[in-house]
Structure formats: structure tokens, C-alpha cells
Design a protein around this motif. Structure first.
Motif, PDB file in Angstrom:
ATOM      1  N   VAL A 215      -7.404  11.256  48.192  1.00 17.75           N
ATOM      2  CA  VAL A 215      -8.394  12.174  47.620  1.00 17.75           C
ATOM      3  C   VAL A 215      -8.556  11.919  46.130  1.00 17.75           C
ATOM      4  O   VAL A 215      -9.676  11.911  45.591  1.00 17.75           O
ATOM      5  CB  VAL A 215      -7.979  13.634  47.896  1.00 17.75           C
ATOM      6  CG1 VAL A 215      -8.846  14.605  47.102  1.00 17.75           C
ATOM      7  CG2 VAL A 215      -8.078  13.942  49.379  1.00 17.75           C
ATOM      8  N   GLU A 216      -7.446  11.679  45.441  1.00 16.20           N
ATOM      9  CA  GLU A 216      -7.512  11.417  44.003  1.00 16.20           C
ATOM     10  C   GLU A 216      -8.244  10.106  43.711  1.00 16.20           C
ATOM     11  O   GLU A 216      -9.098  10.042  42.818  1.00 16.20           O
ATOM     12  CB  GLU A 216      -6.098  11.368  43.428  1.00 16.20           C
ATOM     13  CG  GLU A 216      -6.049  11.135  41.927  1.00 16.20           C
ATOM     14  CD  GLU A 216      -4.630  11.076  41.398  1.00 16.20           C
ATOM     15  OE1 GLU A 216      -4.459  10.846  40.183  1.00 16.20           O
ATOM     16  OE2 GLU A 216      -3.696  11.248  42.202  1.00 16.20           O
ATOM     17  N   VAL A 217      -7.919   9.058  44.468  1.00 17.03           N
ATOM     18  CA  VAL A 217      -8.558   7.763  44.240  1.00 17.03           C
ATOM     19  C   VAL A 217     -10.041   7.827  44.596  1.00 17.03           C
ATOM     20  O   VAL A 217     -10.891   7.284  43.879  1.00 17.03           O
ATOM     21  CB  VAL A 217      -7.841   6.672  45.053  1.00 17.03           C
ATOM     22  CG1 VAL A 217      -8.609   5.355  44.988  1.00 17.03           C
ATOM     23  CG2 VAL A 217      -6.425   6.467  44.532  1.00 17.03           C
ATOM     24  N   ALA A 218     -10.374   8.482  45.710  1.00 15.95           N
ATOM     25  CA  ALA A 218     -11.784   8.603  46.098  1.00 15.95           C
ATOM     26  C   ALA A 218     -12.572   9.377  45.046  1.00 15.95           C
ATOM     27  O   ALA A 218     -13.714   9.017  44.720  1.00 15.95           O
ATOM     28  CB  ALA A 218     -11.890   9.285  47.459  1.00 15.95           C
ATOM     29  N   SER A 219     -11.982  10.432  44.503  1.00 13.65           N
ATOM     30  CA  SER A 219     -12.665  11.197  43.454  1.00 13.65           C
ATOM     31  C   SER A 219     -12.900  10.337  42.220  1.00 13.65           C
ATOM     32  O   SER A 219     -13.961  10.415  41.582  1.00 13.65           O
ATOM     33  CB  SER A 219     -11.835  12.433  43.090  1.00 13.65           C
ATOM     34  OG  SER A 219     -11.643  13.270  44.218  1.00 13.65           O
ATOM     35  N   ASP A 229     -22.199  14.711  41.844  1.00 15.53           N
ATOM     36  CA  ASP A 229     -23.131  15.769  42.241  1.00 15.53           C
ATOM     37  C   ASP A 229     -23.642  15.582  43.665  1.00 15.53           C
ATOM     38  O   ASP A 229     -24.253  16.502  44.224  1.00 15.53           O
ATOM     39  CB  ASP A 229     -24.324  15.803  41.281  1.00 15.53           C
ATOM     40  CG  ASP A 229     -23.915  16.182  39.864  1.00 15.53           C
ATOM     41  OD1 ASP A 229     -22.875  16.861  39.719  1.00 15.53           O
ATOM     42  OD2 ASP A 229     -24.611  15.783  38.911  1.00 15.53           O
ATOM     43  N   LYS A 230     -23.401  14.417  44.242  1.00 17.05           N
ATOM     44  CA  LYS A 230     -23.916  14.115  45.573  1.00 17.05           C
ATOM     45  C   LYS A 230     -22.810  14.045  46.617  1.00 17.05           C
ATOM     46  O   LYS A 230     -23.043  14.318  47.794  1.00 17.05           O
ATOM     47  CB  LYS A 230     -24.663  12.774  45.530  1.00 17.05           C
ATOM     48  CG  LYS A 230     -25.443  12.446  46.778  1.00 17.05           C
ATOM     49  CD  LYS A 230     -26.159  11.125  46.606  1.00 17.05           C
ATOM     50  CE  LYS A 230     -27.168  10.910  47.718  1.00 17.05           C
ATOM     51  NZ  LYS A 230     -28.258  11.889  47.676  1.00 17.05           N
ATOM     52  N   ILE A 231     -21.603  13.669  46.196  1.00 19.94           N
ATOM     53  CA  ILE A 231     -20.485  13.482  47.123  1.00 19.94           C
ATOM     54  C   ILE A 231     -19.369  14.455  46.756  1.00 19.94           C
ATOM     55  O   ILE A 231     -18.955  14.529  45.598  1.00 19.94           O
ATOM     56  CB  ILE A 231     -19.963  12.034  47.071  1.00 19.94           C
ATOM     57  CG1 ILE A 231     -21.080  11.052  47.423  1.00 19.94           C
ATOM     58  CG2 ILE A 231     -18.785  11.854  48.011  1.00 19.94           C
ATOM     59  CD1 ILE A 231     -20.686   9.598  47.288  1.00 19.94           C
ATOM     60  N   GLU A 232     -18.881  15.173  47.746  1.00 22.94           N
ATOM     61  CA  GLU A 232     -17.780  16.118  47.551  1.00 22.94           C
ATOM     62  C   GLU A 232     -16.569  15.635  48.342  1.00 22.94           C
ATOM     63  O   GLU A 232     -16.681  15.320  49.532  1.00 22.94           O
ATOM     64  CB  GLU A 232     -18.193  17.516  48.019  1.00 22.94           C
ATOM     65  CG  GLU A 232     -17.119  18.567  47.797  1.00 22.94           C
ATOM     66  CD  GLU A 232     -17.551  19.942  48.275  1.00 22.94           C
ATOM     67  OE1 GLU A 232     -16.774  20.898  48.106  1.00 22.94           O
ATOM     68  OE2 GLU A 232     -18.671  20.045  48.824  1.00 22.94           O
ATOM     69  N   ILE A 233     -15.421  15.554  47.686  1.00 21.83           N
ATOM     70  CA  ILE A 233     -14.187  15.103  48.316  1.00 21.83           C
ATOM     71  C   ILE A 233     -13.319  16.321  48.618  1.00 21.83           C
ATOM     72  O   ILE A 233     -13.045  17.130  47.723  1.00 21.83           O
ATOM     73  CB  ILE A 233     -13.419  14.116  47.417  1.00 21.83           C
ATOM     74  CG1 ILE A 233     -14.351  12.988  46.931  1.00 21.83           C
ATOM     75  CG2 ILE A 233     -12.229  13.543  48.151  1.00 21.83           C
ATOM     76  CD1 ILE A 233     -14.874  12.103  48.029  1.00 21.83           C
TER      77      ILE A 233
END
Length: 487
Positions: A215-219, A229-233
Motif C-alpha cells: 500500500v505504501e509503495v503503490a501510494s 485525485d483519480k486513484i485511491e489505495i
């Protein structure tokens, strides 16, 4: 599995490596000054060394890579030398500027990491078979450069086909393009970012993962591409973070764990020892998470929704098609098995044990949740499911690629002809301007010649006029008669 090599002497590299013990192994958790989350090529250039020291380190690294002999279909010397060049390119600020200065050994070069850190990283790559993507902290995927680190699955090239499938299905379908998409088990966020870029200004993406590291790396990757603003993790297992979106998803994608537990130990050392088992192990037969996805997706998609996920070969795909047809009647229609054409590369890199190469092409299972006006999770009578054969899917995709190549070739020829016509018109204009300049110069020279010749041309006229005037004067004033003779 064994990896044999011989270490060259480091005495000639003193004092750079004199404080390292080449026999003592370095664990993958060895602390360095590098932050693995930030890719090496993005780190600030705060270190420096001389060109001679850098060349000595490079020669040592080449010798170490050339001495490797792998017994488990691991990386060969050619691949390791190529990775070494990539490592140097990422560590240097401007590699091209150093080429003209190779003879100047005292030249100071700027690095993004200390030379001793590069030594540790390269030893980890060779001795511990640490994946090169973890060494440099990034992976090139499609047109992206994604940050990766231990605890995050390295995105594979064959997974790129999922984004291509989404791009094809949203083209001309405004409802899917403007809807909400989900990426389950996002890892580095590769699929979520790829789909977010495909949707452009439309739609949104929600990505979930059970691993806090992922989750941290994807964010981090989402923020780097300015898509926050388009992708929420979201942190959570599969559908748990999506309870508020039940029956509202326009599309769902995933690259779930699908390798049987007993086969994990037979993978390459780079995969089995370093990549997260959570992202690889699919249970006793590799089907646990795949079946969970099939059951949960039917209630999450809205009518007309789309989903695609990666599997471990034709055998798993056929089982899932049969399961969706018999156990989830009325849930899905238009189920296709799509090959990702990764058979050669997967067999080459031995992602699966040698005894399972016959199912190595890892097709995708894509399904559309639309059937009349029925909700995907409702039971429908008389629903039909069309399963495209592998050959048909292969030919369709091949024809699509050939059509795309022909279109691009035709466009390229048209653009080339247009550029040639423009160049010809430009050359004609230049020639016309040249002719005009020549005519202008010739006219000026002719005028100057006439002007300079005018005095010479006028001289005979002036002389003739003077002679005529003199004659006239003599006529008007006749000579007086001679005096009379004297007596």
C-alpha cells in the motif's frame, strides 16, 4: 539450487574495498544508506569518486558476473553484464558526458550512491540472487517506471495485457469509461496506474492490498504520476475495502496468487527467496484466491461490467470457465480465454518448475457481466456462455495486431509523403528566392557598369561638340585680309 562462482582478489582495489570481507556473506537486510523505496535514478547526486576508482569497481563487478554458473535456469553472464550497465547508468548523473573523458582517470564523477553501497548491492545480486529490480529500486513496465522493494511483487511484462484489454473495452463504451474500476491485490500499483492513464479524465480507480508495504509503495507510485485525485489505495483483503461499492463497479482487474504451494520452492531463487509469498502462493492447487475472486466479483459488478485477471495456464482457465458456467449460473457471459504470448519468456526464465512448462503461457480469464437486464449475481435461466478457444483467441489478437501495424504503416507512409512534398515545396521556394537574388544582383551590376561607362561614352560627343563650335566660330569671324605689300 546452487550458484557457483569464484571471487577475484580485492587487494588491487584498495583502499576502496579493503574494509570488506569478500568471504562473509551479506544478508539482504544489510543496512545501506540507500532508501529502497526511491528508485536509484531519482536519488540526489550527493556522492562522488574518481573515474579510475569507478572503472576498477566496474572491472571487479564484470569479473564477478562472468564467473557465475547457475544450475537452476537463473540469470546468465550476458544478462548480468547488461544489468551491471543499467546499474551504472542509474547511479551516474550523466553517463554520456563521461565517455569522452575515459582517458582522464583523475576526473571526478558524481554518483547517486556511494561506491561502497554499489559494491554491497552487486554482491547481493550475485551471492543472494536478489532481484535486480530490488537492487535499483524500480521496474520498467509499459511506459512507467515503478518503485518496488522487498515485500512488493515485481510487475511482469505479461500483465501489461490486462491494461490493453481494459483499453479495448472502454473504447466507445462511455458507461465503462466513466465508471468506477477496482484493482485487487495491487502490489506496486501497476494495473491501477495503467488503467488510470487509460481512463484519462474519466472514471476513477480503487486499488486494494493486504500488505502495508505494498500500500505504501503503490501510494508512492500514484503520487509520482500525479494520479492521487483519480486513484485511491486502500488497505484490506480483496473485497473488504469495497463493501460500500457493491454492485457499482464498472470493471475489476487483478493479478492474484495462483501458484500451488508445493511449487513455490521450485521457482527461481530471485522469486522464491525474495518476492513476497503472499503474492505468489495460491493454496494447495493454486485456485484458492481465483475462486474467491470469481465468487465475489459477481456481486460487485454492475450490469454490463467487465473483469479480467491473470491465471496460471490453460488448465486453471478451463476449470474456472466450467466453475463459472455451472456454479455461478447467470453471473457472467462472454467469457474469453486470452493468451498473453508469454510462453517463451516464462519458459526461458523458469518462473514455473520444469515439470509444469506445458501450461506456462498463462492466459487471462476475461468476462463480461452483462446478460439482458439481469443483475450479475441474479440467477438467469437459459444463459449461454461462449468460450473462445485458444486458437481463435490467438488469431483474433494476431489479426488485431496486424491491422494495427498496417494502419500505423499506412499512416507513416502518408506522413512521410506529406513531409517529402513539404520539403520539395520548400526547396522550390528556396530556388526561386535564389533566382530572384541572382537577377537582382545582375541588374545592380549592369546599372553600375552603365553608370561607370557614361563619362567614357560622353567624351567623344564632347570633343566633337567642341570641334564643331570652333569651326562655327571661325566661320562667323573670318580671317582678316593680309596687309598690302609694302612699296
Amino acid at each position: 539450487m546452487r550458484l557457483g562462482f569464484s571471487l577475484p582478489s580485492l587487494s588491487k582495489f584498495s583502499p576502496i574495498f579493503s574494509h570488506y570481507n569478500p568471504v562473509q556473506p551479506i544478508s539482504s537486510s544489510s543496512s545501506t544508506s540507500l532508501k529502497t523505496q526511491t528508485p536509484l535514478f531519482l536519488r540526489p547526486p550527493t556522492h562522488s569518486t574518481t573515474l579510475s576508482h569507478l572503472q576498477k569497481w566496474q572491472n571487479w563487478a564484470k569479473t564477478l558476473a562472468s564467473s557465475v554458473t547457475s544450475t537452476d535456469n537463473g540469470p546468465d553472464t550476458t544478462l548480468l553484464l547488461r544489468e551491471l550497465n543499467w546499474l551504472i547508468e542509474d547511479a551516474l548523473v550523466n553517463p554520456k558526458s563521461i565517455l569522452p573523458q575515459l582517458g582522464n582517470e583523475d576526473m571526478v564523477v558524481t554518483l547517486r550512491a556511494e561506491l561502497k553501497d554499489l559494491y554491497v548491492l552487486w554482491k547481493q545480486r550475485i551471492e543472494e540472487r536478489r532481484p535486480f529490480q530490488y537492487v535499483v529500486g524500480c521496474e520498467h513496465w509499459r511506459d512507467l517506471v515503478l518503485s518496488v522493494e522487498e515485500g512488493v511483487l515485481i510487475p511482469r511484462p505479461e500483465t501489461e495485457l490486462v491494461v490493453d484489454l481494459v483499453s479495448d473495452v472502454v473504447e466507445g463504451n462511455e458507461e465503462l469509461r466513466d465508471g468506477l474500476w477496482a484493482d485487487l491485490g495491487t502490489g506496486s500499483g501497476a494495473l491501477a496506474i495503467g488503467i488510470g492513464r487509460v481512463l484519462r479524465t474519466c472514471g476513477r480507480v480503487v486499488a486494494t492490498d493486504l500488505s502495508p508495504v505494498a500500500v505504501e509503495v503503490a501510494s508512492y507510485n500514484v503520487q509520482r504520476y500525479n494520479l492521487q485525485d483519480k486513484i485511491e489505495i486502500k488497505l484490506g483483503s480483496w473485497f473488504e475495502p469495497l463493501k460500500d461499492f457493491e454492485g457499482e463497479l464498472a470493471g475489476l482487474v487483478s493479478n492474484p496468487p495462483y501458484i500451488p504451494s508445493e511449487h513455490i520452492s521450485g521457482l527461481q531463487a530471485e522469486v522464491a527467496k525474495h518476492e513476497p509469498r503472499l503474492a505468489l502462493d495460491g493454496g494447495a492447487n493454486g485456485m484458492d484466491d481465483l475462486l474467491h475472486l470469481c465468487r465475489g466479483t459477481a456481486s460487485m459488478l454492475k450490469p454490463g461490467g467487465f473483469f479480467a485477471f491473470e491465471t496460471n495456464g490453460e488448465k486453471q482457465c478451463k476449470f474456472l470457465v466450467d466453475y463459472m458456467k455451472n456454479e455461478l449460473k447467470g453471473g457472467f457471459c462472454d467469457v474469453d480465454i486470452v493468451s498473453d504470448f508469454a510462453a517463451a519468456s516464462i519458459m526461458k526464465h523458469s518462473i514455473l518448475p520444469s515439470s509444469h512448462w506445458e501450461s506456462c503461457y498463462r492466459p487471462f480469464l476475461a468476462a463480461n457481466g452483462e446478460f439482458g437486464h439481469c443483475h450479475p449475481h441474479q440467477q438467469a435461466i437459459g444463459i449461454t456462455m461462449t468460450v473462445a478457444s485458444f486458437t481463435e483467441a490467438y488469431l483474433r489478437l494476431l489479426m488485431k495486431q496486424l491491422t494495427r501495424i498496417l494502419v500505423l504503416t499506412s499512416r507513416g507512409r502518408s506522413k512521410r509523403r506529406k513531409r517529402e512534398r513539404e520539403r520539395e515545396r520548400k526547396r522550390e521556394r528556396e530556388r526561386e528566392r535564389g533566382r530572384r537574388r541572382l537577377r537582382s544582383v545582375a541588374d545592380r551590376r549592369a546599372s553600375a557598369s552603365v553608370a561607370s561607362a557614361m563619362p567614357l561614352l560622353a567624351m567623344p560627343l564632347l570633343v566633337a561638340s567642341a570641334i564643331a563650335d570652333r569651326r562655327l566660330c571661325h566661320r562667323r569671324s573670318p580671317r582678316p585680309p593680309p596687309p598690302p605689300p609694302a612699296h
